[in-house]
Design an enzyme around this catalytic site. Structure first.
Site, PDB file in Angstrom:
ATOM      1  N   HIS A   1      58.345 -35.596  75.525  1.00  0.00           N
ATOM      2  CA  HIS A   1      59.433 -34.647  75.783  1.00  0.00           C
ATOM      3  C   HIS A   1      60.124 -34.133  74.517  1.00  0.00           C
ATOM      4  O   HIS A   1      61.204 -33.554  74.604  1.00  0.00           O
ATOM      5  CB  HIS A   1      60.437 -35.214  76.795  1.00  0.00           C
ATOM      6  CG  HIS A   1      60.853 -36.632  76.548  1.00  0.00           C
ATOM      7  ND1 HIS A   1      60.758 -37.621  77.493  1.00  0.00           N
ATOM      8  CD2 HIS A   1      61.363 -37.223  75.462  1.00  0.00           C
ATOM      9  CE1 HIS A   1      61.213 -38.763  77.004  1.00  0.00           C
ATOM     10  NE2 HIS A   1      61.592 -38.543  75.772  1.00  0.00           N
TER      11      HIS A   1
ATOM     12  N   MET B   1      69.380 -48.007  82.417  1.00  0.00           N
ATOM     13  CA  MET B   1      68.812 -49.310  82.781  1.00  0.00           C
ATOM     14  C   MET B   1      69.426 -49.886  84.066  1.00  0.00           C
ATOM     15  O   MET B   1      68.921 -50.862  84.589  1.00  0.00           O
ATOM     16  CB  MET B   1      68.963 -50.292  81.629  1.00  0.00           C
ATOM     17  CG  MET B   1      70.379 -50.547  81.199  1.00  0.00           C
ATOM     18  SD  MET B   1      70.400 -51.526  79.683  1.00  0.00           S
ATOM     19  CE  MET B   1      72.158 -51.653  79.379  1.00  0.00           C
TER      20      MET B   1
ATOM     21  N   HIS C   1      64.084 -34.187  81.410  1.00  0.00           N
ATOM     22  CA  HIS C   1      63.376 -35.379  80.922  1.00  0.00           C
ATOM     23  C   HIS C   1      64.154 -36.672  81.125  1.00  0.00           C
ATOM     24  O   HIS C   1      63.605 -37.756  81.002  1.00  0.00           O
ATOM     25  CB  HIS C   1      63.042 -35.228  79.445  1.00  0.00           C
ATOM     26  CG  HIS C   1      64.188 -35.579  78.525  1.00  0.00           C
ATOM     27  ND1 HIS C   1      65.425 -34.986  78.599  1.00  0.00           N
ATOM     28  CD2 HIS C   1      64.261 -36.462  77.499  1.00  0.00           C
ATOM     29  CE1 HIS C   1      66.208 -35.496  77.668  1.00  0.00           C
ATOM     30  NE2 HIS C   1      65.535 -36.388  76.998  1.00  0.00           N
TER      31      HIS C   1
END
Lengths: 475, 147
Positions: free
Chosen positions: A325, A377, A398
C-alpha cells in the site's frame, strides 16, 4: 476537516470546487460526511497540492482512511502520464516503500487451536524479530543484498523461505521488473544488512486472526475462507532501506526542482519527470526497495509457518494474497474511453483490481483481488474484494488511520494496562515496548468498521470478511 | 574558541516535541546551530529508548557535505539512525562540528542490551514541518520523524 468548502457529488464522493484562476486537476475525496468531518485539515491541503503536479491524469484522490502524510496525504492516490511530462514523486510512494500486508489462510479453526494459543503467542514472539534494535537472524553481504533487491520474493523462495506456490498470490508474482540495485546507496544497503526478516515497530505487526463474520459467502469461499478459521496477517515493508532511499531521492528532487522547472507547493511533494534521468533513477531504486519488502514478508511468512508447525504439527498456511500500500505502479487503465499507460501512486492506499483483470491469478479472476484493510490490535481487520468499474484507478483504503497522535495516546493509555485489558477480551499481545503498545492503543485509531463500510459504499471495494485479532506480535 | 553563551533555558526545553497525526515532531534547541542539531538527535533517541540509561562508552564518527542547514538536519538524523542500525547501537550523546559545508559528528553510545528500554523505532527523519532557525540567540531545529 471543514467540509463546508466541499461539494457532494454523490453520498460518498466529494469534490473541492476550483476558484477562478486555480490551475489544477480535480480533487476528489471518498467517504461519508461524518468520516470526512473527522479527517484533519491537512488532508484537503495536501491532496489539493497533489492536484497541481505536472502530468496528473483525472483527479487527485483521497481514500476514506486519509490522514496527514508527507507531501501526499496517507490514503492519497494520483496517476501520471509519462508522455505528458508526468512526474514520479517519492512522497507519493511513501518512505516505507512497498509497505503492505501478507495474509495467510490456515487449515486451523479457532475452536481447535484455542488451547495452545498462548503457547503460540509466546513462541511467535521468540521467532519473529520485532521491535527497535532487534536484528534478524540473517546477515547479508552487499552482493547478497543486491540479489534480494533484484529478485524479491523469488530470491527468498530460492533460498528455502517458503514455497513457489506463494509467488502466484503476491502482486507482480513476487518480483517487480526494472529494479536497479546500483541506484540504491551504500548507506541504504548498510541499514538493511541486519533487517531482512524483521517486522519493525510502530504500526507493524504479525497477527493471528479469526474469521468472525462473512459478508459475501461466495467470494469468501473462492478466497478459501470460512467462519471460525484462523488467518495470519503480516504488516511490514522495506524497513530502513526503503526509508533511506525515499529520503535521499526526495532531497535530490528538492534540489533539482528549479532546474526541472517544477513548482513545489510543499517540499515533500518534490518529484521528477518520469522520463528524466532523475525520475528513472528513482524508479529503479524504488523497484529495488519493493523487491526488498516482498522478500521481507516472504521470510516472515516462512518463520510463521515454522512456528505454527511446532505448535500445531498439521498446520498449513497458504498465501491468500500479498498486497502493498505504498507504491507507484505502471499500469494500464481505461480513461475517458482511451487506454492509457499511467504511473499510479498509492500512498497508504491499496491496489484493488476487479474481476477479469489480467494480472490476477486464475483463482481470483471471477471475484476480483483480495484487499486487506488492517485495523488496530484491539478491533479487527477486513478482507474485501476488488470491484469492476472502481473509479479511483483501481484503488481503495488500506487501514483504519489514526484518530489521535502518538503523543496524545501516550498521555491517555499505559502499555501494561492496555495489554491486560486486551487479554481479558481474548487478545494476546506480545511486545518489547510498553511505549509502543500505548501508542498503538485501539482507541488511537479511527473506527475500521466505518472505513470498510464507506469503502464499499463509495464503490471502491466490497466487504468479504471481518477478522478479529487473537494474537498480536508488535514491535 | 569559547562557545557563545546560551540564554537561560531549562534542560527540559533543549529537547521537545510537537504533534503530528501519525508520527512524532521533534525539536532540538541550543546556543548554536550545532547544539540544536545535537539536541534534536537526543530528542529522536528519547523516542527509541530511555537515553539516561545509555552508557556512552563507544564513539562513532559520521560526516557529510550539505549547504542547506535544513536538509543537513535531515541528513544528520538519518546518518545517525543508519549508523545505529548498522552497528546495533543506541546513542545518547552527540557532538557536531561544521566547517563550511562539511559536517563532522561524534555519536556516543553502546550496543543494545536486554535491560535497555525498547521504545519506538524511528525509521527516518522527514522534511515535514522541517525548520532550522535562530530567534533571540536560541537556535531551534525541528522536523517530523517517521515511526
Amino acid at each position: 476537516m471543514d467540509i463546508s468548502q466541499l461539494q457532494a457529488l454523490q453520498p460518498y464522493l466529494w469534490t473541492l470546487p476550483k476558484t477562478a484562476h486555480e490551475e489544477r486537476a480535480e480533487v476528489l475525496l471518498y467517504g461519508s460526511q461524518p468520516l470526512l468531518k473527522s479527517m484533519d485539515e491537512k488532508v484537503l491541503e495536501q491532496i489539493t497540492n497533489v492536484a497541481t503536479l505536472p502530468g496528473i491524469v483525472g483527479a487527485a484522490m483521497a481514500m476514506p482512511d486519509a490522514h496527514w502524510g508527507y507531501g501526499f496525504p496517507i490514503g492519497g492516490v494520483a496517476a501520471f502520464d509519462a508522455e505528458q511530462n508526468g512526474v514520479i514523486s517519492a512522497g507519493g510512494v511513501g518512505f516505507d516503500i512497498s509497505c503492505g500486508i501478507r495474509c495467510l489462510r490456515s487449515n486451523l479453526n479457532l475452536a481447535d487451536a484455542a488451547p495452545l494459543l498462548q503457547q503460540l503467542a509466546d513462541r511467535l514472539f521468540e521467532t519473529i524479530p520485532a521491535g527497535v534494535g532487534v536484528e534478524g537472524t540473517l546477515q547479508f553481504t552487499p552482493q547478497q543484498l543486491d540479489q534480494v533487491l533484484a529478485y524479491g520474493a523469488h530470491w527468498a523462495v530460492k533460498q528455502g523461505y517458503g514455497d513457489t506456490a506463494d509467488l502466484e498470490f503476491i502482486e507482480e508474482n513476487g518480483c517487480v521488473a526494472g529494479a536497479q540495485p546500483y541506484n540504491v546507496s551504500t548507506l541504504a544497503k548498510q541499514r538493511q544488512q541486519g533487517e531482512m526478516g524483521t517486522l519493525g515497530s510502530g504500526n507493524h505487526y504479525l497477527e493471528v486472526q479469526v474469521v468472525e463474520h462473512i459478508y459475501d459467502q461466495a467470494t469468501a469461499q473462492a478466497f478459501g475462507l470460512h467462519q471460525g478459521q484462523l488467518l495470519v496477517s503480516i504488516h511490514c515493508g522495506s524497513r530502513g532501506l526503503g526509508h533511506q532511499i525515499g529520503t535521499e531521492y526526495l532531497m535530490m528532487f528538492v534540489k533539482a526542482a528549479n532546474q526541472l522547472g517544477i513548482h513545489l507547493p510543499e517540499r515533500e511533494l518534490a518529484c521528477a519527470p518520469i522520463q528524466s534521468p532523475a525520475g528513472q533513477q528513482y524508479i529503479g531504486a524504488m523497484q529495488a526497495a519493493t523487491n526488498c519488502a516482498l522478500a521481507n514478508r516472504q521470510i516472515l511468512t516462512h518463520l510463521a509457518r515454522e512456528t505454527f508447525g511446532e505448535i500445531y504439527p498439521h498446520a498449513v498456511l497458504e498465501t491468500l494474497f500479498d498486497v502493498s500500500h505504498n507504491t507507484c505502479k505502471k499500469e494500464t487503465h481505461e480513461f475517458h474511453g482511451q487506454t492509457r499507460t499511467l504511473y499510479v501512486h498509492r500512498k497508504g492506499a491499496t491496489r484493488a483490481f476487479g474481476p477479469g483483470h489480467p494480472q490476477l491469478p486464475a483463482r481470483y479472476q471471477t471475484t476480483g483481488q483480495p484487499i486487506i484493510i488492517g485495523g488496530s490490535m484491539g478491533t479487527g481487520s477486513y478482507i474485501l474484494a476488488g470491484m469492476e468499474n472502481n473509479p479511483a484507478f483501481a484503488s481503495c483504503s488500506h487501514g483504519a488511520g489514526r484518530a489521535i497522535s502518538r503523543n496524545q495516546a501516550l498521555k491517555k493509555w499505559q502499555g501494561k494496562e492496555l495489554i491486560k485489558e486486551l487479554k481479558q477480551q481474548g487478545i494476546l499481545i506480545r511486545t518489547r515496548s510498553m511505549r509502543g503498545a500505548a501508542e498503538e492503543a485501539p482507541g488511537a485509531y479511527k473506527d475500521v468498521d466505518i472505513v470498510a463500510t464507506d469503502t464499499e459504499k463509495a464503490g471502491l471495494a466490497r466487504r468479504v470478511a471481518f477478522l478479529k485479532p487473537k494474537v498480536c506480535i508488535k514491535g | 574558541m569559547t562557545p557563545p553563551s546560551i540564554h537561560p533555558m531549562s534542560p527540559d526545553k533543549v529537547i521537545d516535541y510537537f504533534e503530528h497525526d501519525a508520527d512524532v515532531g521533534i525539536v532540538g534547541r541550543g546556543a548554536t546551530l550545532e547544539q540544536a542539531f545535537e539536541n534534536a538527535a537526543r530528542a529522536m533517541f528519547a523516542i527509541i529508548t530511555n537515553i539516561d540509561a545509555v552508557v556512552p562508552k563507544t564513539v562513532i564518527t559520521v560526516e557529510f557535505e550539505e549547504t542547506d542547514p535544513e536538509l543537513a538536519l535531515v541528513i544528520w538524523l538519518n546518518h545517525i539512525l543508519g549508523t545505529a542500525r548498522q552497528h546495533g547501537m543506541v546513542f545518547n550523546h552527540f557532538q557536531l562540528r561544521r566547517t563550511h559545508n562539511h559536517w563532522l559528528g561524534e555519536l556516543h553510545g553502546e550496543p543494545w542490551r536486554d535491560n535497555l528500554e525498547r521504545g519506538t523505532e524511528v525509521k527516518g527523519a522527514t522534511l515535514t514541518m522541517l525548520s532550522v532557525q535562530s530567534t533571540k540567540g536560541i537556535w531551534e531545529a525541528r522536523c517530523v520523524v517517521d515511526v
